[in-house]
Design a protein around this motif. Sequence first.
Motif, PDB file in Angstrom:
ATOM      1  N   GLU A 498       0.821  -1.224   0.000  1.00 48.43           N
ATOM      2  CA  GLU A 498       0.000   0.000   0.000  1.00 48.43           C
ATOM      3  C   GLU A 498       0.851   1.268   0.000  1.00 48.43           C
ATOM      4  O   GLU A 498       0.501   2.253   0.666  1.00 48.43           O
ATOM      5  CB  GLU A 498      -0.967  -0.009   1.188  1.00 48.43           C
ATOM      6  CG  GLU A 498      -1.907  -1.194   1.123  1.00 48.43           C
ATOM      7  CD  GLU A 498      -2.955  -1.218   2.228  1.00 48.43           C
ATOM      8  OE1 GLU A 498      -3.077  -0.224   2.967  1.00 48.43           O
ATOM      9  OE2 GLU A 498      -3.653  -2.230   2.329  1.00 48.43           O
ATOM     10  N   TYR A 499       1.952   1.241  -0.744  1.00 48.00           N
ATOM     11  CA  TYR A 499       2.790   2.435  -0.810  1.00 48.00           C
ATOM     12  C   TYR A 499       2.015   3.571  -1.487  1.00 48.00           C
ATOM     13  O   TYR A 499       1.421   3.405  -2.542  1.00 48.00           O
ATOM     14  CB  TYR A 499       4.083   2.166  -1.606  1.00 48.00           C
ATOM     15  CG  TYR A 499       5.066   3.314  -1.451  1.00 48.00           C
ATOM     16  CD1 TYR A 499       6.098   3.236  -0.530  1.00 48.00           C
ATOM     17  CD2 TYR A 499       4.908   4.502  -2.168  1.00 48.00           C
ATOM     18  CE1 TYR A 499       6.965   4.301  -0.337  1.00 48.00           C
ATOM     19  CE2 TYR A 499       5.768   5.573  -1.985  1.00 48.00           C
ATOM     20  CZ  TYR A 499       6.790   5.462  -1.074  1.00 48.00           C
ATOM     21  OH  TYR A 499       7.641   6.529  -0.877  1.00 48.00           O
ATOM     22  N   GLY A 500       2.036   4.714  -0.837  1.00 44.99           N
ATOM     23  CA  GLY A 500       1.481   5.930  -1.457  1.00 44.99           C
ATOM     24  C   GLY A 500      -0.023   6.026  -1.470  1.00 44.99           C
ATOM     25  O   GLY A 500      -0.590   6.854  -2.180  1.00 44.99           O
ATOM     26  N   LEU A 501      -0.697   5.203  -0.659  1.00 44.64           N
ATOM     27  CA  LEU A 501      -2.165   5.208  -0.717  1.00 44.64           C
ATOM     28  C   LEU A 501      -2.806   6.110   0.323  1.00 44.64           C
ATOM     29  O   LEU A 501      -4.009   6.081   0.498  1.00 44.64           O
ATOM     30  CB  LEU A 501      -2.707   3.793  -0.533  1.00 44.64           C
ATOM     31  CG  LEU A 501      -2.428   2.834  -1.672  1.00 44.64           C
ATOM     32  CD1 LEU A 501      -3.279   1.599  -1.526  1.00 44.64           C
ATOM     33  CD2 LEU A 501      -2.709   3.491  -3.010  1.00 44.64           C
ATOM     34  N   MET A 502      -2.006   6.865   1.016  1.00 48.07           N
ATOM     35  CA  MET A 502      -2.608   7.703   2.042  1.00 48.07           C
ATOM     36  C   MET A 502      -2.501   9.165   1.664  1.00 48.07           C
ATOM     37  O   MET A 502      -1.471   9.617   1.178  1.00 48.07           O
ATOM     38  CB  MET A 502      -1.881   7.463   3.366  1.00 48.07           C
ATOM     39  CG  MET A 502      -2.780   7.119   4.507  1.00 48.07           C
ATOM     40  SD  MET A 502      -4.362   6.459   4.038  1.00 48.07           S
ATOM     41  CE  MET A 502      -3.925   4.808   3.553  1.00 48.07           C
ATOM     42  N   ALA A 503      -3.575   9.854   1.909  1.00 45.26           N
ATOM     43  CA  ALA A 503      -3.580  11.285   1.610  1.00 45.26           C
ATOM     44  C   ALA A 503      -2.613  11.992   2.546  1.00 45.26           C
ATOM     45  O   ALA A 503      -2.448  11.596   3.696  1.00 45.26           O
ATOM     46  CB  ALA A 503      -4.970  11.819   1.852  1.00 45.26           C
TER      47      ALA A 503
END
Length: 615
Positions: A498-503
Motif C-alpha cells: 500500500e505504498y502511497g495510498l494515504m492522503a
Amino acid sequence: EDEEVKQALVRFMGKLTPANVERALNFGWNVTSDPCRDKWQGVSCDSQLNSVRKIVLDRINLTGDFDAAALCMASSLLVLSLNDNNIGGEITQEILNCQYLTHLYLSGNRFWGSLPDNFSRLCNLKRLDLSDNNLSGQLPDLSRVSGLLSFHAQDNQFSGEIPEIDFSNLLAFNVSNNNLNGVIPDVKGRFGENSFSGNPELCGKPLPKACPMPPPAEKESKSSSKNRFLIYSGYGLLGLVVVLFVAFKLIKKRRPKTEKSNNVVEANNSTNKASKNSRDFKTSMGNRSEYSITSIESGMVSSSLVVLSSPMVNGLKFEDLLRAPAELVGKGKHGSLYKVELGGGVTLAVKRIKDWEIGKEDFKKRMMRIDQVKHPNVLPAMAYYCSKQERLPVYEFQQNGSLFRLLHGNFILTRLIIVESRFLVLADGCIVSSATDWDFGSQNGQVFGWESRVSIAASIAQALAFMHDELRSDGIAHGNLKSSNILLNKDMLPCISEYGLMAVDESRPTDPFKADIYGFGMILLELLTGKVVQNSGFNLASWVNSVVREEWTVEVFDKALISEGASEERMVNLLQVALKCVNPSPEARPSTSQVATIMNSIKEEEEERSISSAP
Ligand SMILES: Nc1ncnc2c1ncn2[C@@H]1O[C@H](COP(=O)(O)OP(=O)(O)OP(=O)(O)O)[C@@H](O)[C@H]1O
C-alpha cells in the motif's frame, strides 16, 4: 526445501563436481536428502520456512561450469560465496532471479564473459566480489544499488569507463588491473591509487596520471557536423511521426468507440448490465459485504479497471472482480481489505480506500507514477479501479500474512486487551486464541529470531530509502507505514504494501517522508519489544522512552529475544536507532538514507557473524 529447488541445486552441484572426486558422506547435495533438514555442506536455511538462504563453499576445489539458472531456482538465496575454487563459465542472465542476494562472492575462479545487462537489478547487494577472474565487458552500473558497501572487481579484463557511483557509502572499492579507460569519477577522497592502478587508459585523481584537456568546443570536425545533420534529420522524422499520430488519434476520436484497449478496460457501458453486476457482487458477498460500487449502480461509463504491469491479471475486467467470491479480511482506519479468489490459483487483495479526497485524475496519475518504481521488497499494485466514489487498488494476496501477524500471532478485530489498567484496541483482523496480556512475541509457536528481525528491518529500510529517493520529487511517501502493511511474500521476505495510498494530511504540516521514518521507528520498536503498537490509549514509544530513562532498558526487549540469547548490546544499538526515528520532532529524525545505511551496517555485522559461524 521445495522439491523443484532441491533438484535444481543438485543439478547446479552436478556441474561442479568432477567425476573422479569422492565427496565426504556428510557433503549432501543429492536428491535423496534435503538441503535444510539434512544440512548439506555449506548450506544454511531459514529456520521458519526451511528455504535455502546461504550457500558458502569457499576453497573446496569445486571444478566445472557455473549454472546460474539452476542455482537461482533457490530464488530466496541471500548469500552466495564460492571464493577460491576452479569454477568457470559465464555469469548468465538467470543470476538476476536471485533477486534478494545481499552477498555475492565469486573471487578467485575462472568466470569469463560480460556480466548480464541489468545486473543492477540485484539491488539488495551489499557486498560484491568478482575479483581475480577473466571477466570482460563493462563494469556493472551500481548507482542504483544504494546499499552497496563493497565492490571488488580487480584482476579481470573489464573495459570501458567506470560508471557513476556514489563512493561516499562504500567501505571498499577496487577495480585495479583491468582495461578500464576514461576519467575516474569523484571518489570523494575515500579511495587511493591502489583501487585504480593497472588500468593504462584510466586517468584523473587519485591516479598520478592527469586527464587530457577536452578539445575546444568550436572546433568541429567534418564527421561531427555529419552526425549533427543525422541527429537533426532524426528529430525531423520523429516530429513527423508525432504529428501523424496526433492526427490519427483525432480522426479516431470522432468515430464511435468500438474498441477497447487491452489494458484499460471499461468496466461497463450500460445501466442494466451495471446493476446486474452489482447484484451479482452482492450475492457473492452475501451479507458480509458493505462493498458495493456505487458508480456502477448508477451506470457510470467512465469507471474502469486499469491493469498495470502484471501478466497474471492481463485482460481482467471489473466484472470479473465483482463476480469472484470475496471475503472481508480486515478493516483498518483507512478502509477495508477484501480477499478475492479469481480462480486458476490467482487470489487478489482489493483495498477499498475510505475518505480520501483525491480527484480521479490525481489518483490515476499517482497509481501510474508509483507503478513506474519497482523494488523487490515493495508490493506493486496489479491493477486499480477508480470511479466517482471509489478508489480500489488491487494487489496480489500474500498468503503468509503480515509482519504484525508474525510478531503478535492471532488476534481478533477490535479485541480489547488490558495493559497496565489501560485498554488497547487492536487493528488487525485475525482470530484470537487466548490472550490475557500483550506479550505475544512468539505467540504462534514459531521462533522469530533476532537475525530474521534485523534482516526484515534492514530490507524495509532499504526499500523505503529507494522509494523515497525515486518519489520524493512527486511528494509521494508511503503515508501509513506499520507492521500490518509489511507483508511476507511466498519466500517469507518482507514487502512494503500500500505504498502511497494515504492522503497527505494538509492540517498536519509534517513532512510525509519524516512521518514514514516515524512509522519505521515504530516497526523497529515492535520488532524489539514484541509488543503491539495500537491506536488508542497506550503509546509504545513513550513507554519505551520512560523505561530507558529509568535505566532498566533490558526490560523492554521481547522475552523471545532474551531467551534466544540475542546480544543485549546489539539490541540496545537497534533500540537507539528506533528512538531516533520516533523523535517527536520530525526535523530531529534521521533521513531515510541515513536509516538505510545504519540498518545495512547492523545487518551486515549480523551476517558476517553468522557466515563466520556457518557450518
Ligand atoms: N495483499 C495482501 N495480502 C494479504 N493480506 C493483506 C494484504 N494487504 C493487506 N492485508 C492484510 O489485511 C488486513 C487489513 O488490511 P488493511 O490495509 O485494510 O488494514 P490495516 O493495514 O490494518 O489498516 P489501514 O486501513 O490503516 O491500512 C491486515 O491484516 C493486512 O495485513
